[in-house]
Design a protein around this motif. Structure first.
Motif, short mmCIF file in Angstrom:
data_model
loop_
_atom_site.label_atom_id
_atom_site.label_comp_id
_atom_site.label_asym_id
_atom_site.label_seq_id
_atom_site.Cartn_x
_atom_site.Cartn_y
_atom_site.Cartn_z
N ARG A 100 0.84 -1.20 0.00
CA ARG A 100 0.00 0.00 0.00
C ARG A 100 0.87 1.25 0.00
N GLU A 172 -8.91 3.80 -0.58
CA GLU A 172 -9.90 3.31 0.38
C GLU A 172 -9.41 2.00 0.99
N PRO A 173 -8.48 2.08 1.95
CA PRO A 173 -7.91 0.86 2.54
C PRO A 173 -8.93 -0.08 3.14
N ARG A 174 -10.12 0.45 3.51
CA ARG A 174 -11.13 -0.42 4.10
C ARG A 174 -11.67 -1.43 3.09
N LEU A 175 -11.40 -1.22 1.81
CA LEU A 175 -11.79 -2.21 0.81
C LEU A 175 -11.21 -3.57 1.19
N GLY A 176 -9.99 -3.61 1.62
CA GLY A 176 -9.39 -4.82 2.17
C GLY A 176 -8.84 -5.77 1.14
N ARG A 179 -11.35 -8.55 -0.35
CA ARG A 179 -12.25 -8.16 -1.44
C ARG A 179 -11.49 -7.94 -2.74
N ASP A 201 -19.52 -10.76 2.39
CA ASP A 201 -19.06 -9.46 2.88
C ASP A 201 -18.57 -9.59 4.31
#
Length: 201
Positions: A100, A172-176, A179, A201
């Motif tokens: 990242r 958007e790091p919360r995408l992970g 996913r 999800d």
């Protein structure tokens, strides 16, 4: 005896400093002076290795591209089925903190490359190499799984998907990672004619 200086190591350390400045303070804060301060060197010491900021930043961008490219080369020989192709393409996706960070720096340098020709030359070279990687993956799917694909179109689609996942994963790091990996895997399964497994999800 005088100390032997590893000049390539020094240049790599300075490139690391460029990346840290970009990540912490943004591309606009980048200069020979800020990189010198970041690496604990004098401006003159940095200029000993790089004539100016353009050369410094172009080297940092090329070094980052080479680092990712080396990972791709290491995994390329084993990319002979869908799991292998997923692992190969994961090398260019922000699936952990280190990748990242690379992606954040690359995105900043890519935007700067629009108006900086020294960076633009590096970006075009890397873009061409990435398209070659995508084409190689599509050809592998076609050959291994016996499917008839429009290679040019599917290369463009895979390249666009990978770039999009990299962008979303960076911004958007919360995408992970889960996913991102699921989306990439589902697309390759579709290309190979295999049903895509659902991911909760």
């Amino acid at each position: 005896m005088p100390k032997v200086v590893d000049h390539e190591e020094r240049r790599a350390e300075i490139a690391d400093g460029v990346w840290r400045v970009i990540r912490r303070d943004g591309y606009a804060a980048l200069s020979v002076r800020t990189v010198a301060a970041e690496t604990g060197r004098s401006v003159g010491a940095v200029r000993h290795y790089f004539e100016g900021q353009d050369a410094l930043v172009a080297f940092a961008m090329q070094t980052l591209a080479d680092r990712v490219g080396e990972r791709v080369r290491r995994l390329g020989a084993d990319a002979t089925d869908l799991p292998g192709l997923v692992r190969l393409l994961e090398t260019v996706l922000p699936l952990d903190a280190a990748r990242r960070a690379e992606s954040e720096v690359w995105l900043a340098l890519t935007m700067a490359a629009r108006t900086d020709e020294s960076l633009g030359a590096v970006w075009r070279q890397v873009h061409t190499r990435l398209r070659g990687l995508m084409e190689s993956c599509v050809l592998t799917v076609q050959q291994v799984y016996g499917v008839d694909l429009d290679v040019a179109t599917e290369t463009t689609r895979l390249h666009a998907l990978t770039d999009g996942l990299a962008l979303h994963g960076t911004l958007e790091p919360r995408l992970g990672a889960r996913r991102i990996r699921a989306a990439l895997t589902a697309h390759l399964q579709q290309l190979a004619g295999s049903p895509a497994a659902a991911v909760d999800d």
